[in-house]
Design a protein around this motif. Structure first.
Motif, mmCIF file in Angstrom:
data_model
loop_
_atom_site.group_PDB
_atom_site.id
_atom_site.type_symbol
_atom_site.label_atom_id
_atom_site.label_comp_id
_atom_site.label_asym_id
_atom_site.label_seq_id
_atom_site.Cartn_x
_atom_site.Cartn_y
_atom_site.Cartn_z
ATOM 1 N N PHE A 128 0.836 -1.213 0.000
ATOM 2 C CA PHE A 128 0.000 0.000 0.000
ATOM 3 C C PHE A 128 0.866 1.256 0.000
ATOM 4 O O PHE A 128 1.646 1.503 0.909
ATOM 5 C CB PHE A 128 -0.930 0.008 1.215
ATOM 6 C CG PHE A 128 -1.717 1.290 1.341
ATOM 7 C CD1 PHE A 128 -2.578 1.701 0.324
ATOM 8 C CD2 PHE A 128 -1.588 2.102 2.459
ATOM 9 C CE1 PHE A 128 -3.289 2.887 0.437
ATOM 10 C CE2 PHE A 128 -2.303 3.293 2.572
ATOM 11 C CZ PHE A 128 -3.157 3.684 1.557
ATOM 12 N N PRO A 177 -1.866 7.679 -1.485
ATOM 13 C CA PRO A 177 -1.858 8.734 -2.495
ATOM 14 C C PRO A 177 -1.693 10.126 -1.885
ATOM 15 O O PRO A 177 -1.815 11.113 -2.585
ATOM 16 C CB PRO A 177 -3.250 8.587 -3.134
ATOM 17 C CG PRO A 177 -4.108 8.025 -2.044
ATOM 18 C CD PRO A 177 -3.209 7.190 -1.169
ATOM 19 N N ILE A 204 -3.020 6.007 10.223
ATOM 20 C CA ILE A 204 -3.938 4.873 10.024
ATOM 21 C C ILE A 204 -4.464 4.464 11.397
ATOM 22 O O ILE A 204 -3.706 4.073 12.278
ATOM 23 C CB ILE A 204 -3.242 3.722 9.284
ATOM 24 C CG1 ILE A 204 -2.780 4.248 7.897
ATOM 25 C CG2 ILE A 204 -4.182 2.536 9.138
ATOM 26 C CD1 ILE A 204 -2.072 3.225 7.041
ATOM 27 N N LEU A 257 -10.738 -1.251 11.378
ATOM 28 C CA LEU A 257 -10.090 -2.246 10.535
ATOM 29 C C LEU A 257 -11.060 -2.919 9.559
ATOM 30 O O LEU A 257 -10.670 -3.776 8.772
ATOM 31 C CB LEU A 257 -9.373 -3.297 11.392
ATOM 32 C CG LEU A 257 -7.889 -2.968 11.657
ATOM 33 C CD1 LEU A 257 -7.719 -1.614 12.302
ATOM 34 C CD2 LEU A 257 -7.241 -4.041 12.500
ATOM 35 N N ALA A 258 -12.337 -2.504 9.616
ATOM 36 C CA ALA A 258 -13.333 -3.114 8.727
ATOM 37 C C ALA A 258 -12.993 -2.834 7.266
ATOM 38 O O ALA A 258 -13.338 -3.610 6.377
ATOM 39 C CB ALA A 258 -14.718 -2.576 9.058
ATOM 40 N N ARG A 259 -12.302 -1.719 7.030
ATOM 41 C CA ARG A 259 -12.063 -1.311 5.635
ATOM 42 C C ARG A 259 -11.042 -2.190 4.927
ATOM 43 O O ARG A 259 -10.922 -2.116 3.704
ATOM 44 C CB ARG A 259 -11.653 0.149 5.578
ATOM 45 C CG ARG A 259 -10.248 0.423 6.049
ATOM 46 C CD ARG A 259 -9.978 1.918 6.170
ATOM 47 N NE ARG A 259 -10.798 2.506 7.225
ATOM 48 C CZ ARG A 259 -11.072 3.803 7.320
ATOM 49 N NH1 ARG A 259 -10.629 4.631 6.415
ATOM 50 N NH2 ARG A 259 -11.803 4.266 8.321
ATOM 51 N N PHE A 260 -10.284 -2.966 5.667
ATOM 52 C CA PHE A 260 -9.253 -3.792 5.020
ATOM 53 C C PHE A 260 -9.907 -5.076 4.520
ATOM 54 O O PHE A 260 -10.031 -6.057 5.240
ATOM 55 C CB PHE A 260 -8.104 -4.053 5.992
ATOM 56 C CG PHE A 260 -7.499 -2.769 6.492
ATOM 57 C CD1 PHE A 260 -6.770 -1.959 5.632
ATOM 58 C CD2 PHE A 260 -7.713 -2.335 7.782
ATOM 59 C CE1 PHE A 260 -6.245 -0.747 6.059
ATOM 60 C CE2 PHE A 260 -7.194 -1.126 8.228
ATOM 61 C CZ PHE A 260 -6.458 -0.319 7.365
ATOM 62 N N ASP A 261 -10.357 -5.034 3.267
ATOM 63 C CA ASP A 261 -11.178 -6.111 2.735
ATOM 64 C C ASP A 261 -10.676 -6.642 1.396
ATOM 65 O O ASP A 261 -11.298 -7.504 0.788
ATOM 66 C CB ASP A 261 -12.637 -5.630 2.593
ATOM 67 C CG ASP A 261 -12.761 -4.401 1.686
ATOM 68 O OD1 ASP A 261 -11.737 -3.995 1.062
ATOM 69 O OD2 ASP A 261 -13.859 -3.836 1.601
ATOM 70 N N VAL A 304 -10.598 -5.058 -1.390
ATOM 71 C CA VAL A 304 -11.277 -4.500 -2.567
ATOM 72 C C VAL A 304 -10.403 -3.467 -3.268
ATOM 73 O O VAL A 304 -10.148 -3.571 -4.464
ATOM 74 C CB VAL A 304 -12.650 -3.897 -2.190
ATOM 75 C CG1 VAL A 304 -13.269 -3.185 -3.394
ATOM 76 C CG2 VAL A 304 -13.595 -4.986 -1.688
ATOM 77 N N GLN A 305 -9.934 -2.470 -2.523
ATOM 78 C CA GLN A 305 -9.261 -1.348 -3.188
ATOM 79 C C GLN A 305 -7.742 -1.371 -3.138
ATOM 80 O O GLN A 305 -7.087 -0.856 -4.034
ATOM 81 C CB GLN A 305 -9.718 -0.021 -2.570
ATOM 82 C CG GLN A 305 -11.106 0.427 -2.945
ATOM 83 C CD GLN A 305 -11.322 1.869 -2.508
ATOM 84 O OE1 GLN A 305 -10.987 2.809 -3.217
ATOM 85 N NE2 GLN A 305 -11.869 2.058 -1.333
ATOM 86 N N TYR A 306 -7.165 -1.861 -2.038
ATOM 87 C CA TYR A 306 -5.707 -1.737 -1.873
ATOM 88 C C TYR A 306 -5.223 -2.861 -0.965
ATOM 89 O O TYR A 306 -6.014 -3.553 -0.329
ATOM 90 C CB TYR A 306 -5.342 -0.379 -1.257
ATOM 91 C CG TYR A 306 -6.259 -0.011 -0.127
ATOM 92 C CD1 TYR A 306 -6.125 -0.621 1.113
ATOM 93 C CD2 TYR A 306 -7.300 0.901 -0.305
ATOM 94 C CE1 TYR A 306 -6.986 -0.337 2.145
ATOM 95 C CE2 TYR A 306 -8.173 1.197 0.717
ATOM 96 C CZ TYR A 306 -8.000 0.573 1.945
ATOM 97 O OH TYR A 306 -8.870 0.849 2.963
ATOM 98 N N TYR A 349 -13.454 -11.743 1.078
ATOM 99 C CA TYR A 349 -13.333 -11.006 2.339
ATOM 100 C C TYR A 349 -12.695 -11.875 3.412
ATOM 101 O O TYR A 349 -11.742 -11.489 4.077
ATOM 102 C CB TYR A 349 -14.727 -10.580 2.842
ATOM 103 C CG TYR A 349 -15.386 -9.444 2.119
ATOM 104 C CD1 TYR A 349 -14.640 -8.450 1.499
ATOM 105 C CD2 TYR A 349 -16.778 -9.334 2.093
ATOM 106 C CE1 TYR A 349 -15.267 -7.387 0.857
ATOM 107 C CE2 TYR A 349 -17.414 -8.282 1.458
ATOM 108 C CZ TYR A 349 -16.654 -7.314 0.835
ATOM 109 O OH TYR A 349 -17.282 -6.264 0.218
ATOM 110 N N ARG A 351 -8.892 -11.319 4.909
ATOM 111 C CA ARG A 351 -8.734 -10.916 6.307
ATOM 112 C C ARG A 351 -8.109 -12.046 7.134
ATOM 113 O O ARG A 351 -7.313 -11.802 8.038
ATOM 114 C CB ARG A 351 -10.079 -10.473 6.879
ATOM 115 C CG ARG A 351 -10.537 -9.146 6.242
ATOM 116 C CD ARG A 351 -11.961 -8.775 6.609
ATOM 117 N NE ARG A 351 -12.161 -8.462 8.016
ATOM 118 C CZ ARG A 351 -11.905 -7.291 8.589
ATOM 119 N NH1 ARG A 351 -11.397 -6.313 7.860
ATOM 120 N NH2 ARG A 351 -12.144 -7.096 9.865
#
Lengths: 477, 484
Positions: free
Chosen positions: B97, B100, B203, B320-324, B326-328, B341, B345
């Motif tokens: 990661f 940006p 983070i 930490l829910a966002r670490f899935d 999908v994006q990065y 998912y 995880r």
């Protein structure tokens, strides 16, 4: 046993702020996918939300217009669920302290006013859009983080038709406030419905189902009717109704089970630690209250009083803000005190023109003066109503004025009896049976003969004169 | 001359006098790194054990602090976003990661003229830990005893400063993650008041507790670095719009009439006897400098650890829910979305991260929320009230930073509860949102550093700097360096 439906609606209104609710990204509709995004609305690690003040003000404005109490102290909460259109897998929403609560909206039901309670209105962020292409699913995050106001009604609605009225009136109020275009096709207004049935006269609520995927007001009405019937059939068969979420299938016109209560999600709401709770000043609420314009109900009453319109006409003319402004401009400009002809034209031929062109009434380019001219030509007997409609269509298409069109199309009404006598005699001759009916006492059959004369004169004959002539001619004989 | 051994303020003097250039400092660090980093392992993702290029962003002297840290190297904990430079929280789930954008503190460091090093420091995964053993890159070693942990979670930053591998370092403190490793490594570390430093770009572990803060070789440097990074940030709604004072003005002031509270609850069983002796001597030293000390009570201290592990894990489970996948970061492919998912995880998070996500998810679950999370928030208020009461009469509170000196690697790794207790003196400050500093106050017989913690009123970092500096000037414990 007789049952009554109990209906509550959850309406999501996308607030038309220039930027998103927790970041500075633009909210323009129809932009290239993923061009209106930043670390915040993409939920990138380390990013933090900052509340858009305008979104808050718009929410307060809607709350006030819906007669709600505005919370002096409020906060945001996190709602958790996993879905790829929700980049943080957290939706920032409001749980126990919504911005607005305990309001109402008065709707018209069979000519009576019915008050529908508004339980709450809270601000939250929208999710992105999933686009399915073959085996792949793509995500467009442009919509992610756009402000949504969720307006939850009390279960005060007792028929699909009432739900339809409630939505129409709610949309109308929000539109008047200039905070959303409430366009269901664009998704800027969305609705979920909760429905249960109970024995008429009892207080306790039955087991409910929640209907999703309702893409028009008509879909809401149809789906609710379907669901009521389904509940009643289950009751009649002595079966249990299960609490569940159901999807409306527009093509099959039926609802399908999506998930039951047992599968219901635990959203694990808790206060959003990145946005401290805050207070809303009483004075600020007062200032926002001052920006609320005349709302549809008030305007309707004023139209009835100022222009002598009927409830029916007034209601149709205030349905949207643009329509009401357009109508009022023309009502005002009409020289006579009796405004009925203007209302008739707006609701009749002009609304039809708008419909057939897939436009709003307010987009029909007929100036107040032009409308007055058409009405004047009809009232002075120079053109028939039928010809007037031709003039209207032509006017919209070509932009020419009424006089020119009447001349060019040779639409001047023939009121001269001698010029109509030949056509009349021909019609009498061709329709001996109808003439006989009339003479035998069927007075209405004369209208058929009038119609025939109109046809032969391509609509130019003055129908009133033709009728008088026919009456005299056939009675004298 | 070994420039890497100097402090930021000493180097600033040399730079001003043109006795050294930033390049000299940097190459001195590189040389040092080549000798020591193989043993310490303070940094992660270092190519062939050397510092990478200095960050490409040239200093953008700007604003209030323009030039405050001109030419001074600063290294950054792996949980603070650096544009285009990998930021992985030492977790597999964030593999590759590259943010940006820069965190606000990075922007501020650039504006102050600092050279932000193109290398990130080791940490416990997502800052979950007190030893830097929970890193997907393996542990960092304490420069004073390579068999021991540097503390955590900012162990890499603390060890890098202690080993003279950097001049300054930035860390984050959620329950002691700056102060405890500072204490274990014999350096100065401060957790500022909640809201003093912007969290934008940090983070998140536990949003209501996290705070970014400085590591330094002495109190003077700590004041400089704090000044550079502090201040209101419109991108962080929890950052306070309160002016930042000139912290260096608090240096060199005496501490006569400073009223110090000594909480009785902090000097009880569980404390290492050597630590007790050393800290007691430090308190005597403060008295000899003119401060008055009185025993005070922080009645709800015993609840701090349980309250902390409910609030912190609840927020962590959410953050930490966002670490899935999908994006990065890491994505472990699967034919169904839900399996993607689960596998991402499952493979991406380490054991301690999973433990905390489970604890936090449970605490927020329907039917348990009131009994755990809500109750914890209420007790948190009581803990805060205890401090408020004391600060009506006292200027600061002095305690040990940690009940023990650095423990050995592996000693507590299998016993989470024992590990959690090593933060027993530091977590209350995070729960109350108040500032705290750890300053070296002596060594055990095994030559392990011990830290003295000074806690202060909200937004009164000045008193902490003043007290710590007065103590440091008289004791000079910071002058003893580890032999590596």
């Amino acid at each position: 046993m007789e049952y009554e439906p109990v209906i509550g609606l959850e309406v999501h209104v996308q607030l038309e702020t220039r930027t998103k609710v927790f970041c500075g990204c633009l909210t323009d509709f129809g932009a290239e996918p993923n061009t209106q995004v930043c670390p915040v609305c993409l939920g990138f690690p380390g990013s933090l939300p900052v509340l858009n003040k305008t979104a808050l003000e718009y929410s307060i404005k809607v709350g006030l217009a819906l007669n709600c109490a505005i919370q002096g102290f409020t906060k945001f909460d996190r709602k958790h669920y996993y879905y790829p259109d929700l980049p943080k897998n957290i939706q920032i929403s409001q749980y126990d302290l919504p911005i607005a609560k305990d309001g109402y909206l008065d709707i018209g039901v069979n000519g009576q006013t019915k008050r529908i309670g508004i339980r709450r209105a809270h601000l939250e962020e929208d999710a992105g859009k999933l686009i399915h292409r073959g085996n792949a699913s793509l995500v467009d995050y442009n919509r992610t983080g756009q402000p949504l106001l969720e307006i939850v009604s009390e279960p005060d609605i007792s028929a699909p038709e009432e739900a339809y009225e409630y939505l129409t009136d709610l949309k109308s109020v929000v539109e008047y406030l200039d905070v959303s275009d409430c366009d269901m096709e664009k998704g800027s207004l969305r609705c979920d419905a909760n429905i249960s049935v109970r024995p008429r006269g009892t207080k306790e609520l039955g087991t409910k189902s929640e209907i999703k995927n309702l893409n028009s007001f008509k879909a809401v009405r149809d789906a609710l009717q379907y669901e009521i019937n389904r509940h009643l059939e289950l009751k009649a068969a002595g079966e249990q109704i299960v609490q569940e979420t159901r999807l409306w299938d527009e093509k099959e016109t039926k609802t399908l089970s999506m998930r039951s209560k047992e599968e219901a999600k635990d959203y694990r709401y808790f206060p959003e630690p990145d946005l401290p709770p805050f207070t809303i000043d009483k004075s600020r609420i007062g200032e926002i209250r001052k920006t609320i314009p005349e709302l549809p109900k008030e305007k309707m009453r004023r139209f009835m009083k100022d222009y002598g319109l009927t409830l029916y006409d007034a209601r149709l003319l205030v349905i949207s803000k643009n329509t009401s402004l357009y109508a009022e401009e023309r009502l005002k400009a009409f020289p006579s005190k009796d405004k009925k002809p203007v209302a008739n034209w707006l609701i009749g031929p002009m609304a039809q023109e708008a419909n057939s062109r897939n436009k709003e009434l307010a987009d029909i380019p007929v100036s107040p003066a032009a409308l007055n001219e058409i009405i004047g030509l009809v009232e002075s007997g120079q053109i028939s109503n039928l010809a007037a409609k031709t003039v209207l269509t032509e006017m919209i298409d070509s932009g020419k004025n009424a006089g020119t069109i009447v001349r060019e199309k040779n639409l001047v009404q023939i009121s001269d009896e001698s010029a109509l006598a030949t056509e009349m005699e021909a019609v009498i001759k061709e329709n001996p049976k109808v003439v006989g009916d009339f003479k035998a006492g069927k007075e209405n059959s004369i209208m058929f003969l009038v119609g025939q004369v109109m046809k032969r004169t391509k609509g130019k004959a003055n129908p009133k004169i033709v009728r008088d002539m026919l009456k005299r001619r056939l009675t004298d004989a | 001359m070994d420039l890497h051994r100097l402090t930021a303020h000493e180097l600033s003097d040399r730079l001003k006098k043109k006795e050294a250039t930033p390049e000299d400092i940097f190459s001195s660090l590189q040389k040092r790194l080549a000798e020591t980093e193989g043993k310490v392992k303070a940094f992660v993702r270092l190519a062939d054990g050397r510092l990478g290029q200095i960050r490409r962003t040239p200093p953008q002297l700007h604003g209030r602090n323009a030039g405050l840290l001109s030419g001074i190297p600063v290294c950054i904990k792996d949980n603070i976003c650096t544009e285009g430079l990998a930021t992985e929280c030492c977790s597999r789930i964030l593999a590759g990661f590259k943010p940006p954008y820069d965190a606000t503190v990075i922007r501020r460091l650039h504006e102050a003229g600092a050279l932000v090093l193109d290398a990130k420091t080791n940490m416990d995964e997502f800052a979950f830990g007190s030893s830097t053993e929970n890193s997907c890159f393996g542990p960092t070693h304490n420069p004073w005893d390579l068999d021991r942990v540097p503390g955590g979670s900012s162990g890499g930053s603390a060890a890098a400063v202690a080993a003279d591998e950097t001049i300054l370092a930035v860390g984050s403190d959620t329950g002691g993650s700056i102060r405890q490793p500072a204490s274990f490594c014999g350096v100065v570390g401060m957790k500022p008041t909640y809201g003093r430093v912007s969290r934008y770009g940090l983070i998140a572990f536990a949003s209501s507790l996290d705070q970014i803060g400085p590591f330094a070789k002495d109190v003077h440097d700590c004041a400089l670095l704090l000044e550079a990074i502090a201040g209101h940030d419109p991108m962080d709604s929890t950052s306070a719009d309160i002016p930042v004072p000139d912290y260096t003005k608090s240096l060199g002031k005496d501490i006569k009439n400073i009223r110090i509270g000594i909480p009785r609850e902090y000097f009880v069983e569980g404390m290492d006897p050597e630590v007790k002796t050393i800290v007691t001597e430090a308190i005597e030293k403060l008295k000899s400098l003119g401060a008055s000390t009185h025993e005070v009570t922080l009645a709800h201290t015993q609840y701090a650890v349980p309250v902390y592990y409910i609030v912190a894990t609840a927020e962590a489970s959410s953050n930490l829910a966002r670490f899935d996948g999908v994006q990065y970061g890491l994505r472990v492919k699967a034919s169904r979305m839900i399996d993607m998912y689960k596998r991402t995880r499952g493979e991406g998070f380490g054991a301690e991260a999973k433990r905390r996500i489970l604890l936090g998810t449970f605490a927020l679950s329907h039917g348990y929320y009131d009994a755990y999370y809500l109750r914890a928030l209420k007790v948190r208020t009581l803990i805060k009230n205890d401090f408020d009461k004391i600060f009506k009469q006292f200027d600061c509170i002095v305690t040990p930073t940690s009940p023990t000196p650095a423990f050995t690697i592996g000693e507590r790794a299998q016993d989470p509860l024992q590990m959690y207790l090593s933060d027993i003196y530091t977590i209350s400050a995070n729960l109350a949102g108040i500032p705290g500093i750890s300053v070296p106050c002596g060594f055990t017989k095994k030559k392990l550093p011990v830290g003295l913690q000074i806690l202060g009123k909200p937004f009164d970092e000045e008193t902490l700097i003043r007290t710590a500096h007065a103590y440091e000037q008289k004791t000079r414990w910071n002058k003893t360096r580890p032999s590596l």
